[in-house]
Design a protein around this motif. Structure first.
Motif, PDB file in Angstrom:
ATOM      1  N   TYR A 160       0.845  -1.193   0.000  1.00  7.78           N
ATOM      2  CA  TYR A 160       0.000   0.000   0.000  1.00  7.78           C
ATOM      3  C   TYR A 160       0.881   1.245   0.000  1.00  7.78           C
ATOM      4  O   TYR A 160       1.887   1.305   0.729  1.00  7.78           O
ATOM      5  CB  TYR A 160      -0.885   0.050   1.252  1.00  7.78           C
ATOM      6  CG  TYR A 160      -1.765  -1.155   1.461  1.00  7.78           C
ATOM      7  CD1 TYR A 160      -3.075  -1.165   0.996  1.00  7.78           C
ATOM      8  CD2 TYR A 160      -1.281  -2.286   2.134  1.00  7.78           C
ATOM      9  CE1 TYR A 160      -3.893  -2.269   1.196  1.00  7.78           C
ATOM     10  CE2 TYR A 160      -2.091  -3.395   2.335  1.00  7.78           C
ATOM     11  CZ  TYR A 160      -3.396  -3.381   1.862  1.00  7.78           C
ATOM     12  OH  TYR A 160      -4.199  -4.480   2.059  1.00  7.78           O
ATOM     13  N   ARG A 161       0.499   2.227  -0.812  1.00  5.28           N
ATOM     14  CA  ARG A 161       1.144   3.528  -0.706  1.00  5.28           C
ATOM     15  C   ARG A 161       0.395   4.340   0.333  1.00  5.28           C
ATOM     16  O   ARG A 161      -0.827   4.477   0.254  1.00  5.28           O
ATOM     17  CB  ARG A 161       1.142   4.275  -2.025  1.00  5.28           C
ATOM     18  CG  ARG A 161       1.832   5.664  -1.917  1.00  5.28           C
ATOM     19  CD  ARG A 161       1.641   6.500  -3.166  1.00  5.28           C
ATOM     20  NE  ARG A 161       2.133   5.814  -4.326  1.00  5.28           N
ATOM     21  CZ  ARG A 161       1.410   5.528  -5.412  1.00  5.28           C
ATOM     22  NH1 ARG A 161       0.138   5.903  -5.461  1.00  5.28           N
ATOM     23  NH2 ARG A 161       1.932   4.888  -6.424  1.00  5.28           N
ATOM     24  N   ILE A 162       1.102   4.861   1.307  1.00  7.76           N
ATOM     25  CA  ILE A 162       0.446   5.692   2.309  1.00  7.76           C
ATOM     26  C   ILE A 162       1.003   7.119   2.208  1.00  7.76           C
ATOM     27  O   ILE A 162       2.190   7.334   1.948  1.00  7.76           O
ATOM     28  CB  ILE A 162       0.598   5.133   3.738  1.00  7.76           C
ATOM     29  CG1 ILE A 162       2.033   5.229   4.234  1.00  7.76           C
ATOM     30  CG2 ILE A 162       0.114   3.702   3.809  1.00  7.76           C
ATOM     31  CD1 ILE A 162       2.174   4.817   5.687  1.00  7.76           C
ATOM     32  N   THR A 163       0.121   8.074   2.370  1.00  5.84           N
ATOM     33  CA  THR A 163       0.476   9.490   2.379  1.00  5.84           C
ATOM     34  C   THR A 163       0.241  10.012   3.785  1.00  5.84           C
ATOM     35  O   THR A 163      -0.799   9.734   4.388  1.00  5.84           O
ATOM     36  CB  THR A 163      -0.382  10.278   1.369  1.00  5.84           C
ATOM     37  OG1 THR A 163      -0.245   9.689   0.069  1.00  5.84           O
ATOM     38  CG2 THR A 163       0.062  11.730   1.300  1.00  5.84           C
ATOM     39  N   TYR A 164       1.197  10.759   4.292  1.00  4.17           N
ATOM     40  CA  TYR A 164       1.127  11.175   5.693  1.00  4.17           C
ATOM     41  C   TYR A 164       1.738  12.562   5.873  1.00  4.17           C
ATOM     42  O   TYR A 164       2.396  13.098   4.978  1.00  4.17           O
ATOM     43  CB  TYR A 164       1.837  10.159   6.583  1.00  4.17           C
ATOM     44  CG  TYR A 164       3.314  10.001   6.288  1.00  4.17           C
ATOM     45  CD1 TYR A 164       4.280  10.668   7.047  1.00  4.17           C
ATOM     46  CD2 TYR A 164       3.755   9.175   5.258  1.00  4.17           C
ATOM     47  CE1 TYR A 164       5.625  10.527   6.785  1.00  4.17           C
ATOM     48  CE2 TYR A 164       5.111   9.026   4.983  1.00  4.17           C
ATOM     49  CZ  TYR A 164       6.035   9.700   5.751  1.00  4.17           C
ATOM     50  OH  TYR A 164       7.387   9.556   5.479  1.00  4.17           O
TER      51      TYR A 164
ATOM     52  N   THR B 100       4.011  16.944   3.353  1.00  4.99           N
ATOM     53  CA  THR B 100       3.547  15.553   3.285  1.00  4.99           C
ATOM     54  C   THR B 100       4.621  14.691   2.630  1.00  4.99           C
ATOM     55  O   THR B 100       5.516  15.191   1.953  1.00  4.99           O
ATOM     56  CB  THR B 100       2.243  15.430   2.480  1.00  4.99           C
ATOM     57  OG1 THR B 100       2.475  15.873   1.133  1.00  4.99           O
ATOM     58  CG2 THR B 100       1.129  16.255   3.114  1.00  4.99           C
ATOM     59  N   ALA B 101       4.520  13.412   2.852  1.00  6.45           N
ATOM     60  CA  ALA B 101       5.438  12.448   2.251  1.00  6.45           C
ATOM     61  C   ALA B 101       4.681  11.153   2.019  1.00  6.45           C
ATOM     62  O   ALA B 101       3.571  10.967   2.521  1.00  6.45           O
ATOM     63  CB  ALA B 101       6.654  12.218   3.143  1.00  6.45           C
ATOM     64  N   THR B 102       5.299  10.272   1.264  1.00  7.23           N
ATOM     65  CA  THR B 102       4.687   8.978   0.970  1.00  7.23           C
ATOM     66  C   THR B 102       5.661   7.859   1.307  1.00  7.23           C
ATOM     67  O   THR B 102       6.858   8.087   1.498  1.00  7.23           O
ATOM     68  CB  THR B 102       4.283   8.872  -0.512  1.00  7.23           C
ATOM     69  OG1 THR B 102       5.435   9.131  -1.334  1.00  7.23           O
ATOM     70  CG2 THR B 102       3.176   9.850  -0.853  1.00  7.23           C
TER      71      THR B 102
ATOM     72  N   VAL C 155      17.787   8.490  -7.683  1.00  7.90           N
ATOM     73  CA  VAL C 155      17.916   9.800  -8.328  1.00  7.90           C
ATOM     74  C   VAL C 155      16.634  10.258  -9.004  1.00  7.90           C
ATOM     75  O   VAL C 155      16.615  11.319  -9.621  1.00  7.90           O
ATOM     76  CB  VAL C 155      19.062   9.787  -9.357  1.00  7.90           C
ATOM     77  CG1 VAL C 155      20.389   9.505  -8.669  1.00  7.90           C
ATOM     78  CG2 VAL C 155      18.811   8.738 -10.453  1.00  7.90           C
ATOM     79  N   ASP C 156      15.579   9.480  -8.907  1.00  2.00           N
ATOM     80  CA  ASP C 156      14.307   9.850  -9.521  1.00  2.00           C
ATOM     81  C   ASP C 156      13.190   9.491  -8.558  1.00  2.00           C
ATOM     82  O   ASP C 156      13.199   8.412  -7.963  1.00  2.00           O
ATOM     83  CB  ASP C 156      14.119   9.108 -10.851  1.00  2.00           C
ATOM     84  CG  ASP C 156      12.936   9.627 -11.652  1.00  2.00           C
ATOM     85  OD1 ASP C 156      11.791   9.448 -11.188  1.00  2.00           O
ATOM     86  OD2 ASP C 156      13.138  10.194 -12.738  1.00  2.00           O
ATOM     87  N   ARG C 157      12.218  10.381  -8.409  1.00  2.00           N
ATOM     88  CA  ARG C 157      11.140  10.140  -7.454  1.00  2.00           C
ATOM     89  C   ARG C 157      10.326   8.889  -7.789  1.00  2.00           C
ATOM     90  O   ARG C 157       9.748   8.262  -6.899  1.00  2.00           O
ATOM     91  CB  ARG C 157      10.231  11.357  -7.350  1.00  2.00           C
ATOM     92  CG  ARG C 157       9.488  11.744  -8.599  1.00  2.00           C
ATOM     93  CD  ARG C 157       8.476  12.870  -8.351  1.00  2.00           C
ATOM     94  NE  ARG C 157       9.047  14.059  -7.774  1.00  2.00           N
ATOM     95  CZ  ARG C 157       8.791  14.466  -6.522  1.00  2.00           C
ATOM     96  NH1 ARG C 157       7.963  13.782  -5.753  1.00  2.00           N
ATOM     97  NH2 ARG C 157       9.349  15.560  -6.052  1.00  2.00           N
ATOM     98  N   ASP C 158      10.273   8.513  -9.067  1.00  2.00           N
ATOM     99  CA  ASP C 158       9.477   7.347  -9.449  1.00  2.00           C
ATOM    100  C   ASP C 158      10.170   6.020  -9.152  1.00  2.00           C
ATOM    101  O   ASP C 158       9.595   4.958  -9.379  1.00  2.00           O
ATOM    102  CB  ASP C 158       9.120   7.415 -10.933  1.00  2.00           C
ATOM    103  CG  ASP C 158       8.095   8.495 -11.230  1.00  2.00           C
ATOM    104  OD1 ASP C 158       7.433   8.955 -10.282  1.00  2.00           O
ATOM    105  OD2 ASP C 158       7.968   8.900 -12.399  1.00  2.00           O
TER     106      ASP C 158
ATOM    107  N   LYS D  26       5.530  10.274  -4.178  1.00  2.00           N
ATOM    108  CA  LYS D  26       4.495  11.259  -4.505  1.00  2.00           C
ATOM    109  C   LYS D  26       4.537  12.488  -3.598  1.00  2.00           C
ATOM    110  O   LYS D  26       3.623  13.304  -3.628  1.00  2.00           O
ATOM    111  CB  LYS D  26       3.119  10.592  -4.402  1.00  2.00           C
ATOM    112  CG  LYS D  26       2.912   9.412  -5.357  1.00  2.00           C
ATOM    113  CD  LYS D  26       2.992   9.857  -6.808  1.00  2.00           C
ATOM    114  CE  LYS D  26       2.696   8.694  -7.748  1.00  2.00           C
ATOM    115  NZ  LYS D  26       2.767   9.096  -9.177  1.00  2.00           N
ATOM    116  N   GLY D  27       5.584  12.618  -2.812  1.00  2.00           N
ATOM    117  CA  GLY D  27       5.694  13.773  -1.935  1.00  2.00           C
ATOM    118  C   GLY D  27       6.145  15.012  -2.693  1.00  2.00           C
ATOM    119  O   GLY D  27       6.803  14.918  -3.728  1.00  2.00           O
TER     120      GLY D  27
END
Length: 368
Positions: free
Chosen positions: A64-68, A79-81, A106-109, A143-144
């Motif tokens: 699960y991706r969680i955002t917090y 926020t961060a993920t 080096v890449d957010r993805d 995704k932050g």
């Protein structure tokens, strides 16, 4: 607290969670999104494809991706993920938690909550033997928002600690509450983060969590004493060294600006040096090099046109095919930065390689 309905739909679905505390509270869970579901055989194949021992795999996993909510290096709300992985073991008992902090990316993805890649190898491995796993993306990755403050220990720890808090809420609402026992590990950049997070937990950073074991792997623990010398004496391969140092200096310059004097035509790095050193840096910039055996250079007057000719060209606004080809090799470096070619003393020599290290870690933590 209002209990939110559990996720029952497929990958890509999400449920916004009701807030039980003020919106500004660090560690508040904002959203949970189902990311992946893997059977035991799929987990085994995934690990095997990366050369990792899969003999310990017992269960399938669900990610699960969680955002917090957390804070920036300056202490302002953001926020961060991150990735939460739970074992599909058919039980409803409480779970121990592995805090798994990833290496240089080096890449957010490439972050664990986004890419089905190296960042999920260790989380899947630990979850497949019956533990919950929390894998923070760090600030500015996944995704932050914002840029990643690479190697900023304080913000990496705060983001990871807040991820633990958000994970505790998410796991409870997903029907798999946690015991509070934490097993910390991480590789490369994550090795340093794991060690710092372990220290914070051992000092009572959050009363809900108890550090039971810590296994940081191949982290940059001594930059001055080991990392910097190893960059110049051949113990670190050139590509990894250039990548990691450029990444680190760029990130640190955003936090602690080095180039603040423009003199009307852009930042001048040597303007930051004390007066006795400024001529040396001027000579280096104009002549391209200087050794300790060379006579002390005299002050140089560098015309504005010379400075302009040495500026780094601006990248095109839209990446083209040529740029993409050059970024692909960098992707493969993200879990092998700082790996040494030979010799001893540099931090890469202190722990097993990436794949061997992950298998070794499972053996260090007692069976759940």
């Amino acid at each position: 607290m209002v209990v939110t309905a559990l996720l029952t739909t497929g990958v890509g679905s999400f449920t916004p969670l009701a807030q039980a505390r003020p919106a500004s509270q660090r560690g508040d869970l904002i959203q949970v999104e189902a990311e992946s579901t893997r059977t035991p055989s799929q987990v085994s194949d995934f690990l095997k494809s990366a050369g990792i021992d899969n003999t310990e795999v017992r269960y399938g996993v669900r990610g699960y991706r969680i955002t917090y909510r957390t804070i920036t290096p300056q202490g302002t709300p953001t926020t961060a993920t991150g990735l939460l992985v739970l074992p599909q073991d058919g039980r409803h008992t409480r779970l121990d938690l592995v805090a798994d902090t990833h290496g240089t990316m080096v890449d957010r993805d490439y972050a664990p909550s986004v890419g089905e890649d190296d960042g999920r190898l260790s989380p899947y491995l630990h979850a497949s033997v019956g533990r919950a796993v929390t894998a923070p993306d760090y600030l500015g990755l996944g995704k932050g928002p914002g840029r990643h403050p690479y190697m900023d220990t304080a913000s990496a720890v705060s983001a990871s600690l807040d991820m633990l808090r958000a994970t505790r809420t998410a796991a409870r609402e997903l029907g798999r509450p946690l015991t509070g026992n934490v097993y910390g590990t991480g590789f490369s950049q994550g090795g340093q983060v794991a060690m710092a997070l372990g220290r914070a937990l051992s000092q009572g950073a959050d009363a809900h969590f108890r550090l039971k074991a810590l296994a940081p792997v191949s982290g940059p623990y001594d930059i001055v004493g080991q990392e910097m010398p190893a960059l110049f004496d051949g113990r670190v391969n050139d590509t990894s060294g250039v990548l990691s140092m450029a990444y680190w200096l760029t990130a640190q310059n955003r936090l602690h600006p080095l180039n603040t004097h423009s003199f009307g035509y852009g930042p001048v790095p040597f303007a930051q040096f004390p007066a006795p050193l400024a001529p040396v840096v001027c000579r280096l910039r104009a002549a391209g090099g200087w050794s300790r055996s060379s006579p002390r250079p005299q002050p140089l007057s560098i015309p504005r046109t010379v400075l302009a000719s040495r500026a780094v060209p601006r990248a095109p606004e839209t990446p083209g095919a040529g740029q993409r080809r050059h970024t692909q090799p960098v992707r493969r470096l993200r879990t092998s930065a700082f790996r040494a070619r030979s010799g001893s003393g540099a931090e890469p020599q202190a722990a097993p390689s990436s794949s061997a290290g992950r298998a070794w870690l499972v053996a260090q933590f007692p069976a759940p």
